[in-house]
Design a protein around this motif. Sequence first.
Motif, PDB file in Angstrom:
ATOM      1  N   ARG A   7       0.835  -1.204   0.000  1.00 47.22           N
ATOM      2  CA  ARG A   7       0.000   0.000   0.000  1.00 47.22           C
ATOM      3  C   ARG A   7       0.872   1.257   0.000  1.00 47.22           C
ATOM      4  O   ARG A   7       0.609   2.209  -0.735  1.00 47.22           O
ATOM      5  CB  ARG A   7      -0.912  -0.014   1.217  1.00 47.22           C
ATOM      6  CG  ARG A   7      -1.832   1.158   1.267  1.00 47.22           C
ATOM      7  CD  ARG A   7      -2.847   1.006   2.375  1.00 47.22           C
ATOM      8  NE  ARG A   7      -3.655   2.205   2.440  1.00 47.22           N
ATOM      9  CZ  ARG A   7      -4.070   2.758   3.539  1.00 47.22           C
ATOM     10  NH1 ARG A   7      -3.807   2.195   4.705  1.00 47.22           N
ATOM     11  NH2 ARG A   7      -4.787   3.845   3.518  1.00 47.22           N
ATOM     12  N   THR A   8       1.915   1.258   0.815  1.00 49.76           N
ATOM     13  CA  THR A   8       2.801   2.415   0.905  1.00 49.76           C
ATOM     14  C   THR A   8       3.478   2.688  -0.434  1.00 49.76           C
ATOM     15  O   THR A   8       3.519   3.833  -0.891  1.00 49.76           O
ATOM     16  CB  THR A   8       3.856   2.199   2.008  1.00 49.76           C
ATOM     17  OG1 THR A   8       3.181   1.990   3.248  1.00 49.76           O
ATOM     18  CG2 THR A   8       4.787   3.388   2.128  1.00 49.76           C
ATOM     19  N   GLN A  11       1.009   4.168  -2.838  1.00 47.10           N
ATOM     20  CA  GLN A  11       0.722   5.573  -2.535  1.00 47.10           C
ATOM     21  C   GLN A  11       1.870   6.478  -2.968  1.00 47.10           C
ATOM     22  O   GLN A  11       1.639   7.568  -3.514  1.00 47.10           O
ATOM     23  CB  GLN A  11       0.448   5.746  -1.039  1.00 47.10           C
ATOM     24  CG  GLN A  11      -0.854   5.133  -0.601  1.00 47.10           C
ATOM     25  CD  GLN A  11      -1.015   5.112   0.909  1.00 47.10           C
ATOM     26  OE1 GLN A  11      -0.036   5.111   1.661  1.00 47.10           O
ATOM     27  NE2 GLN A  11      -2.263   5.090   1.357  1.00 47.10           N
ATOM     28  N   GLU A  15       1.637   9.377  -5.910  1.00 48.05           N
ATOM     29  CA  GLU A  15       2.028  10.763  -5.659  1.00 48.05           C
ATOM     30  C   GLU A  15       3.153  11.193  -6.600  1.00 48.05           C
ATOM     31  O   GLU A  15       3.177  12.332  -7.066  1.00 48.05           O
ATOM     32  CB  GLU A  15       2.446  10.929  -4.195  1.00 48.05           C
ATOM     33  CG  GLU A  15       2.578  12.356  -3.755  1.00 48.05           C
ATOM     34  CD  GLU A  15       1.287  13.159  -3.780  1.00 48.05           C
ATOM     35  OE1 GLU A  15       1.385  14.396  -3.701  1.00 48.05           O
ATOM     36  OE2 GLU A  15       0.198  12.579  -3.890  1.00 48.05           O
TER      37      GLU A  15
END
Length: 108
Positions: A7-8, A11, A15
């Motif tokens: 997930r990190t 993300q 970005e």
Amino acid sequence: MFIDYDRTLGQIEAELQRVGLALGIDWADDARMRALAREVFEHWLAGGNAVPARTDRRGMSRCTLFGLIGLLAVTLTSAPAPAPAAADEPGAARLALARAFASLQAGG
């Protein structure tokens, strides 16, 4: 502490894409990616503390980009083995950055 590395990474990559779009970055342009990688190295070697004026939106976006690239590197290197599944399926930004940094390390 539990960290969801998949997930990190997702993300961070999302970005990177968003900031890259705002800056007009073409992830497929290898020459520009190498130039960006050199600029990131120079920024980090200088201590990474150079912050542009708040009125310099482009400069602020570039600093954000540099920070995201650093966060991506730290996340990838701190993930426990086996690597997160997201590490196996990098997006366009991560692939372009990996090629650019590898090229610099090889002397390109």
